[in-house]
Design a protein around this motif. Structure first.
Motif, PDB file in Angstrom:
ATOM      1  N   LEU A 166       0.767  -1.315   0.282  1.00 25.11           N
ATOM      2  CA  LEU A 166       0.226   0.317   0.000  1.00 25.11           C
ATOM      3  C   LEU A 166       1.239   1.140   0.260  1.00 25.11           C
ATOM      4  O   LEU A 166       2.350   0.910   0.312  1.00 25.11           O
ATOM      5  N   PRO A 167       0.050   2.166  -0.371  1.00 20.81           N
ATOM      6  CA  PRO A 167       1.259   3.518  -0.459  1.00 20.81           C
ATOM      7  C   PRO A 167       1.304   4.506   0.968  1.00 20.81           C
ATOM      8  O   PRO A 167      -0.244   4.146   2.059  1.00 20.81           O
ATOM      9  N   GLY A 168       2.262   5.323   0.863  1.00 20.82           N
ATOM     10  CA  GLY A 168       2.524   5.776   2.556  1.00 20.82           C
ATOM     11  C   GLY A 168       1.151   6.765   1.975  1.00 20.82           C
ATOM     12  O   GLY A 168       0.474   7.452   1.103  1.00 20.82           O
ATOM     13  N   ALA A 169       1.530   7.408   3.338  1.00 16.13           N
ATOM     14  CA  ALA A 169       0.089   8.923   3.166  1.00 16.13           C
ATOM     15  C   ALA A 169       0.728  10.152   2.602  1.00 16.13           C
ATOM     16  O   ALA A 169       1.664   9.975   2.295  1.00 16.13           O
ATOM     17  N   GLY A 170      -0.360  10.907   1.700  1.00 16.91           N
ATOM     18  CA  GLY A 170       0.047  11.022   0.934  1.00 16.91           C
ATOM     19  C   GLY A 170       0.797  10.928   0.006  1.00 16.91           C
ATOM     20  O   GLY A 170       1.106  12.344  -0.628  1.00 16.91           O
ATOM     21  N   GLN A 171       1.352   9.845  -0.374  1.00 16.42           N
ATOM     22  CA  GLN A 171       2.150   9.978  -1.302  1.00 16.42           C
ATOM     23  C   GLN A 171       2.449   9.667  -2.972  1.00 16.42           C
ATOM     24  O   GLN A 171       3.324  10.539  -3.113  1.00 16.42           O
ATOM     25  N   LEU A 172       0.935   9.907  -3.480  1.00 18.66           N
ATOM     26  CA  LEU A 172       1.132  10.165  -4.800  1.00 18.66           C
ATOM     27  C   LEU A 172       1.058  11.691  -4.683  1.00 18.66           C
ATOM     28  O   LEU A 172       1.417  12.235  -5.302  1.00 18.66           O
ATOM     29  N   ASP A 173       0.500  12.860  -3.306  1.00 21.84           N
ATOM     30  CA  ASP A 173       0.313  14.232  -4.154  1.00 21.84           C
ATOM     31  C   ASP A 173       1.886  14.802  -3.853  1.00 21.84           C
ATOM     32  O   ASP A 173       2.795  15.991  -4.781  1.00 21.84           O
ATOM     33  N   ALA A 174       3.581  13.405  -2.873  1.00 21.31           N
ATOM     34  CA  ALA A 174       3.732  14.412  -2.269  1.00 21.31           C
ATOM     35  C   ALA A 174       5.246  13.827  -4.426  1.00 21.31           C
ATOM     36  O   ALA A 174       6.005  14.685  -4.530  1.00 21.31           O
ATOM     37  N   LEU A 175       4.675  12.679  -4.737  1.00 19.11           N
ATOM     38  CA  LEU A 175       5.019  12.734  -6.190  1.00 19.11           C
ATOM     39  C   LEU A 175       4.598  13.626  -7.287  1.00 19.11           C
ATOM     40  O   LEU A 175       5.746  14.209  -7.821  1.00 19.11           O
ATOM     41  N   GLY A 176       3.891  14.422  -7.150  1.00 17.77           N
ATOM     42  CA  GLY A 176       3.308  15.446  -8.187  1.00 17.77           C
ATOM     43  C   GLY A 176       3.428  14.400  -9.414  1.00 17.77           C
ATOM     44  O   GLY A 176       3.289  13.505  -9.670  1.00 17.77           O
ATOM     45  N   ALA A 177       2.400  15.608 -10.077  1.00 20.96           N
ATOM     46  CA  ALA A 177       1.833  14.953 -11.756  1.00 20.96           C
ATOM     47  C   ALA A 177       3.181  14.798 -12.556  1.00 20.96           C
ATOM     48  O   ALA A 177       3.065  14.230 -13.056  1.00 20.96           O
ATOM     49  N   LYS A 222      -8.651  15.065  -4.916  1.00 22.26           N
ATOM     50  CA  LYS A 222      -8.217  14.859  -3.625  1.00 22.26           C
ATOM     51  C   LYS A 222      -8.312  13.403  -3.274  1.00 22.26           C
ATOM     52  O   LYS A 222      -7.691  12.868  -2.441  1.00 22.26           O
ATOM     53  N   THR A 223     -10.002  12.483  -4.256  1.00 23.43           N
ATOM     54  CA  THR A 223      -9.914  11.553  -3.316  1.00 23.43           C
ATOM     55  C   THR A 223      -9.449  10.514  -5.252  1.00 23.43           C
ATOM     56  O   THR A 223      -9.539   9.394  -4.693  1.00 23.43           O
ATOM     57  N   TRP A 224      -9.422  10.920  -6.261  1.00 24.44           N
ATOM     58  CA  TRP A 224      -9.425  10.087  -7.345  1.00 24.44           C
ATOM     59  C   TRP A 224      -7.905  10.058  -8.066  1.00 24.44           C
ATOM     60  O   TRP A 224      -7.337  11.582  -7.855  1.00 24.44           O
ATOM     61  N   VAL A 225      -7.611   9.274  -9.084  1.00 28.76           N
ATOM     62  CA  VAL A 225      -6.682   9.204 -10.092  1.00 28.76           C
ATOM     63  C   VAL A 225      -6.941   8.890 -11.190  1.00 28.76           C
ATOM     64  O   VAL A 225      -8.477   7.451 -10.966  1.00 28.76           O
ATOM     65  N   ARG A 226      -7.373   9.485 -11.946  1.00 30.01           N
ATOM     66  CA  ARG A 226      -7.947   9.767 -13.795  1.00 30.01           C
ATOM     67  C   ARG A 226      -6.462   8.434 -14.964  1.00 30.01           C
ATOM     68  O   ARG A 226      -5.311   9.399 -14.698  1.00 30.01           O
ATOM     69  N   LEU A 227      -7.054   7.125 -15.387  1.00 30.26           N
ATOM     70  CA  LEU A 227      -5.729   6.989 -15.755  1.00 30.26           C
ATOM     71  C   LEU A 227      -6.428   6.581 -17.498  1.00 30.26           C
ATOM     72  O   LEU A 227      -7.555   6.533 -17.433  1.00 30.26           O
ATOM     73  N   ALA A 228      -5.754   7.193 -18.366  1.00 27.21           N
ATOM     74  CA  ALA A 228      -6.213   7.011 -19.836  1.00 27.21           C
ATOM     75  C   ALA A 228      -6.152   5.450 -20.057  1.00 27.21           C
ATOM     76  O   ALA A 228      -4.751   4.700 -19.528  1.00 27.21           O
ATOM     77  N   MET A 229      -7.274   5.093 -21.529  1.00 32.75           N
ATOM     78  CA  MET A 229      -6.781   3.333 -21.451  1.00 32.75           C
ATOM     79  C   MET A 229      -7.197   3.671 -23.007  1.00 32.75           C
ATOM     80  O   MET A 229      -7.789   2.779 -24.020  1.00 32.75           O
ATOM     81  N   ASN A 230      -6.572   4.517 -23.890  1.00 33.60           N
ATOM     82  CA  ASN A 230      -6.901   4.433 -25.084  1.00 33.60           C
ATOM     83  C   ASN A 230      -5.955   3.472 -25.951  1.00 33.60           C
ATOM     84  O   ASN A 230      -4.617   4.033 -25.536  1.00 33.60           O
ATOM     85  N   GLU A 231      -6.593   2.881 -27.190  1.00 32.49           N
ATOM     86  CA  GLU A 231      -5.867   1.985 -27.739  1.00 32.49           C
ATOM     87  C   GLU A 231      -4.651   2.848 -28.091  1.00 32.49           C
ATOM     88  O   GLU A 231      -3.265   2.307 -28.990  1.00 32.49           O
ATOM     89  N   LEU A 277      -5.342   5.064  -2.699  1.00 35.33           N
ATOM     90  CA  LEU A 277      -5.599   4.807  -0.805  1.00 35.33           C
ATOM     91  C   LEU A 277      -4.183   5.365  -0.712  1.00 35.33           C
ATOM     92  O   LEU A 277      -4.662   5.014   0.974  1.00 35.33           O
ATOM     93  N   ASP A 278      -3.406   6.239  -1.171  1.00 37.50           N
ATOM     94  CA  ASP A 278      -3.189   7.472   0.389  1.00 37.50           C
ATOM     95  C   ASP A 278      -3.620   8.176   1.063  1.00 37.50           C
ATOM     96  O   ASP A 278      -3.028   9.349   1.405  1.00 37.50           O
ATOM     97  N   THR A 279      -5.562   8.514   1.001  1.00 36.49           N
ATOM     98  CA  THR A 279      -5.455   9.759   1.339  1.00 36.49           C
ATOM     99  C   THR A 279      -6.040   9.444   2.713  1.00 36.49           C
ATOM    100  O   THR A 279      -6.205   8.206   3.324  1.00 36.49           O
ATOM    101  N   PRO A 280      -5.914  10.495   3.670  1.00 41.39           N
ATOM    102  CA  PRO A 280      -6.726  10.490   4.961  1.00 41.39           C
ATOM    103  C   PRO A 280      -8.198   9.468   4.891  1.00 41.39           C
ATOM    104  O   PRO A 280      -8.173   8.352   6.100  1.00 41.39           O
ATOM    105  N   SER A 281      -8.955   9.333   4.212  1.00 38.40           N
ATOM    106  CA  SER A 281      -9.863   9.026   3.999  1.00 38.40           C
ATOM    107  C   SER A 281      -9.813   7.629   4.474  1.00 38.40           C
ATOM    108  O   SER A 281     -10.945   6.195   5.042  1.00 38.40           O
ATOM    109  N   ALA A 282      -9.465   7.201   3.007  1.00 40.97           N
ATOM    110  CA  ALA A 282      -8.726   5.284   2.816  1.00 40.97           C
ATOM    111  C   ALA A 282      -8.614   5.310   3.685  1.00 40.97           C
ATOM    112  O   ALA A 282      -8.258   3.627   4.295  1.00 40.97           O
ATOM    113  N   ARG A 283      -6.927   5.437   4.559  1.00 43.80           N
ATOM    114  CA  ARG A 283      -6.150   5.196   5.020  1.00 43.80           C
ATOM    115  C   ARG A 283      -7.345   5.139   6.182  1.00 43.80           C
ATOM    116  O   ARG A 283      -6.967   3.579   6.987  1.00 43.80           O
TER     117      ARG A 283
END
Length: 293
Positions: A166-177, A222-231, A277-283
């Motif tokens: 599992l990710p650490g707290a706020g790990q995706l935010d810390a990594l950045g876009a 804040k709570t979602w990550v959107r991922l592309a799946m275009n062929e 899964l790195d957000t306060p609510s999920a954790r």
């Protein structure tokens, strides 16, 4: 693969009907996807539920969603996969590569519904976030299936696995876009193929086989990550039945379970919308069941 456990809109009976004519060979999108026999921490949520009006004898068994073992006795999935069932519902987990084939074989042997479920999976206890369904800002769409010591031992004996990280707290935010865009993302699950256009409208074939595909980072909020799946961008993606399944990101050589599949576009051509899964609510929810990094 499949999406939002049927976008959380197909009733159990409709799902059973949809899967009855499913093509057994594949899941996830047909394009840019591969079987994932090595990913034994990823499993299928198998449900035994009532269809004849007698809650004391749940008479239907089928796989319904995807999920991931995050420790030796905790299977992480989506909240919409574990709610709105008739009384008497029972939940099982299978870590088999082809759960559809195992279900077909058990049913062909003439076993009772309870015996089919026990042959195919290991029964556990459902815990859904008490805040589900939440709202668009935070759906709290998260649940786990917990196993007692006997169930955990049975899972490990039948399907040896290494729990996902599992990710650490706020790990995706810390990594950045920028870092998230450069990283490798993968989605996995047992769901159906993308929509096939026909005279009667869209149909979704396949399902019940664990598959994997590379997807691309689009956006983080804040709570979602959107991922592309275009062929056209050489990506695969999720579809119906992949709900609750893992979206992994590789960071410094480590595969991190960053989010779980929840929803996306209905034909499964373009976007996978996953719950972080790195957000306060999920954790806050997961911390009651697993040791968090």
């Amino acid at each position: 693969m499949r999406r939002t456990a049927l976008f959380a809109t197909l009733a159990a009976g409709a799902l059973a009907a949809a899967l009855a004519g499913a093509h057994p060979a594949s899941a996830i999108n047909t394009y840019n996807a591969q079987p994932a026999p090595e990913r034994t921490e990823v499993g299928a949520l198998v449900v035994q539920w009532d269809h004849d009006g007698d809650a004391a004898t749940p008479d239907v068994v089928d796989w319904y969603c995807t999920g991931t073992m995050v420790d030796r006795n905790t299977f992480l999935t989506a909240g919409h996969c574990t709610t709105d069932w008739a009384p008497g519902v029972r939940f099982y987990v299978s870590l088999a590569q082809n759960v559809q084939a195992e279900l077909d074989a058990a049913k062909a042997a003439g076993l009772s519904s309870a015996a089919v479920a026990a042959r195919v999976g290991v029964e556990g206890t459902e815990h859904t976030s008490p805040d589900y369904p939440g709202n668009s800002a935070d759906s709290h769409d998260i649940a786990v299936i917990e196993f007692d010591a006997t169930g955990a031992a049975a899972l490990a004996s039948r399907w040896p696995f290494t729990p996902a990280t599992l990710p650490g707290a706020g790990q995706l935010d810390a990594l950045g876009a920028r870092a998230l865009d450069a990283a490798r993302w993968e989605v996995m699950g047992y769901g159906t193929e993308e929509a096939l256009r026909g005279p009667g409208g869209h149909t979704h074939r396949g399902g019940g086989v664990r598959m994997k595909a590379v997807v691309g980072f689009d956006a983080l909020n804040k709570t979602w990550v959107r991922l592309a799946m275009n062929e056209s961008r050489a990506y695969g993606g999720a579809c119906y039945g992949d709900s609750g399944g893992p979206n992994f990101v590789t960071v410094d050589g480590r595969r991190i379970l960053a989010a779980t599949t929840i929803t996306g576009d209905s034909p499964c051509y373009a976007t996978n919308v996953s719950y972080r899964l790195d957000t306060p609510s999920a954790r806050g929810f997961l911390g009651d069941f697993v040791e968090l990094p």
